[in-house]
Scaffold this motif. Structure first.
Motif, PDB file in Angstrom:
ATOM      1  N   MET A  38     -13.162  36.060 -22.718  1.00 18.72           N
ATOM      2  CA  MET A  38     -13.660  35.736 -21.377  1.00 18.72           C
ATOM      3  C   MET A  38     -12.883  36.389 -20.249  1.00 18.72           C
ATOM      4  O   MET A  38     -13.301  36.327 -19.092  1.00 18.72           O
ATOM      5  N   VAL A  40     -10.259  35.286 -19.031  1.00 17.51           N
ATOM      6  CA  VAL A  40      -9.844  34.160 -18.202  1.00 17.51           C
ATOM      7  C   VAL A  40      -8.423  33.769 -18.585  1.00 17.51           C
ATOM      8  O   VAL A  40      -8.143  33.506 -19.761  1.00 17.51           O
ATOM      9  N   GLU A  86     -15.883  24.537 -18.736  1.00 22.26           N
ATOM     10  CA  GLU A  86     -16.414  25.897 -18.731  1.00 22.26           C
ATOM     11  C   GLU A  86     -17.737  25.948 -17.974  1.00 22.26           C
ATOM     12  O   GLU A  86     -17.987  26.885 -17.190  1.00 22.26           O
ATOM     13  N   LEU A  90     -15.857  27.265 -14.661  1.00 21.32           N
ATOM     14  CA  LEU A  90     -15.681  28.690 -14.943  1.00 21.32           C
ATOM     15  C   LEU A  90     -16.973  29.495 -14.867  1.00 21.32           C
ATOM     16  O   LEU A  90     -16.951  30.643 -14.419  1.00 21.32           O
ATOM     17  N   LYS A  91     -18.067  28.911 -15.321  1.00 20.28           N
ATOM     18  CA  LYS A  91     -19.319  29.670 -15.339  1.00 20.28           C
ATOM     19  C   LYS A  91     -19.729  30.157 -13.954  1.00 20.28           C
ATOM     20  O   LYS A  91     -20.141  31.313 -13.805  1.00 20.28           O
ATOM     21  N   GLN A  94     -17.843  33.469 -13.107  1.00 19.21           N
ATOM     22  CA  GLN A  94     -17.739  34.516 -14.114  1.00 19.21           C
ATOM     23  C   GLN A  94     -17.936  35.925 -13.548  1.00 19.21           C
ATOM     24  O   GLN A  94     -17.421  36.905 -14.096  1.00 19.21           O
ATOM     25  N   ASP A  95     -18.676  36.059 -12.451  1.00 19.84           N
ATOM     26  CA  ASP A  95     -18.908  37.379 -11.877  1.00 19.84           C
ATOM     27  C   ASP A  95     -17.958  37.700 -10.724  1.00 19.84           C
ATOM     28  O   ASP A  95     -18.107  38.730 -10.054  1.00 19.84           O
ATOM     29  N   HIS A  98     -11.036  37.835 -11.356  1.00 24.74           N
ATOM     30  CA  HIS A  98     -10.373  36.937 -12.310  1.00 24.74           C
ATOM     31  C   HIS A  98      -9.384  35.993 -11.630  1.00 24.74           C
ATOM     32  O   HIS A  98      -9.050  34.944 -12.182  1.00 24.74           O
ATOM     33  N   SER A 101     -10.822  32.406 -11.219  1.00 21.30           N
ATOM     34  CA  SER A 101     -10.803  31.540 -12.402  1.00 21.30           C
ATOM     35  C   SER A 101      -9.383  31.069 -12.702  1.00 21.30           C
ATOM     36  O   SER A 101      -9.178  29.925 -13.131  1.00 21.30           O
ATOM     37  N   THR A 195     -19.135  29.876 -24.345  1.00 23.52           N
ATOM     38  CA  THR A 195     -18.794  28.479 -24.074  1.00 23.52           C
ATOM     39  C   THR A 195     -18.136  27.826 -25.282  1.00 23.52           C
ATOM     40  O   THR A 195     -17.116  27.133 -25.158  1.00 23.52           O
ATOM     41  N   TYR A 198     -14.593  29.109 -25.799  1.00 27.96           N
ATOM     42  CA  TYR A 198     -13.651  28.461 -24.885  1.00 27.96           C
ATOM     43  C   TYR A 198     -13.307  27.067 -25.390  1.00 27.96           C
ATOM     44  O   TYR A 198     -12.135  26.664 -25.393  1.00 27.96           O
TER      45      TYR A 198
END
Length: 294
Positions: A38, A40, A86, A90-91, A94-95, A98, A101, A195, A198
């Protein structure tokens, strides 16, 4: 032995190093899996480790569920928390860069730790060892539970490595980090895979917390105190490197233990000295050339 250093002290510190290394390896393994798939940096990993210990303590103190039941239930509970985190935290990020997050997971860690401290206080809570006793090897006393922790963590780490490196599921996971559109063409739901991955990494943190509960007192700060060391382990081994996380975790645990024998004043610093040297001479990590960055 060396200038009055006894064999019992030396091997005792090696054992302590292996125990600490077991937690370093399992926690950094979870971080490496999450980062590898991810990208992350999961700053909430320490709080999730702490939650695993607290869930096991609550299962025993409130519901009478013994350690062996908590060993399976607590990681699942923490993994479910990871699923929700997540999806909710986090979702949506996501774009984005970093850094967002990273800050979000750090905020979650502070919130979780604060809520647990408010509910249970800051004092450590005892958790009785499920395997009391030990054996005298002549040169040292070996507690059974500590031997169990080292063996169980090693088996868990090897099994996780084999799952990711030597199964079709692991191949899909690795491919999804580079060409998700190709993986989706095989009918695989990549977002769901992300997902669940994670949640798996978070579950490893929860499992580590259950293992730690009988050794260290269960407290809200037990995760935050450990996380800076875990990030150092991940950096030294190589960000996203599965083998690096496992090998470096155990190695640095033993190095830390031996440092307590030969130079006690530097025991708390030796891992960070190694990290600085790794960043200078091998900035991509010790295992970056033997394992593809994921």
């Amino acid at each position: 032995m060396f200038d009055g250093i006894s064999t019992q002290l030396l091997f005792g510190q090696v054992l302590i190093g292996l125990i600490n290394g077991s937690f370093y390896a399992m926690l950094s393994l979870g971080l490496a899996i999450i980062f590898g798939l991810m990208n992350v940096v999961n700053f909430a990993h320490g709080a999730q480790y702490m939650l695993g210990a607290f869930v096991s303590w609550l299962l025993l103190s409130t519901f009478g569920v013994p350690y062996w039941g908590a060993l399976f239930i607590a990681p699942v509970v923490v993994a479910i928390f990871g699923l929700a985190m997540e999806r909710v935290v986090l979702k949506p990020l996501q774009d984005m860069d970093h850094l967002y997050s990273l800050l979000a997971t750090y905020a979650v860690a502070l919130i979780v730790e604060g809520l647990v401290r408010q509910q249970f206080g800051s004092t450590g809570l005892p958790y009785a060892s499920p395997i009391p006793g030990g054996t005298n090897l002549g040169f040292m006393y070996l507690p059974w539970y500590r031997l169990w922790v080292v063996c169980f963590s090693l088996v868990t780490c090897i099994a996780t490595w084999m799952l990711i490196e030597h199964t079709k599921l692991g191949a899909y996971l690795r491919a999804a980090t580079e060409r998700p559109e190709i993986v989706e063409s095989f009918g695989i739901n990549v977002p769901r895979m992300v997902t669940l991955t994670y949640a798996f990494g978070v579950g490893l943190a929860g499992l580590s917390g259950v293992l730690a509960a009988p050794i260290y007192q269960v407290s809200p700060s037990m995760g935050s105190n450990l996380m800076i060391v875990i990030f150092a382990v991940v950096v030294i081994g190589g960000m996203g490197s599965i083998v690096g996380a496992i090998f470096t975790g155990y190695l640095l645990g033993v190095v830390e233990g031996l440092t307590k024998v030969f130079y006690p004043e530097g025991a708390n610093l030796v891992i960070f000295v190694v990290m600085i040297l790794a960043l200078i001479f091998r900035p991509s990590g010790l295992f970056s050339s033997t394992e593809r960055s994921r």
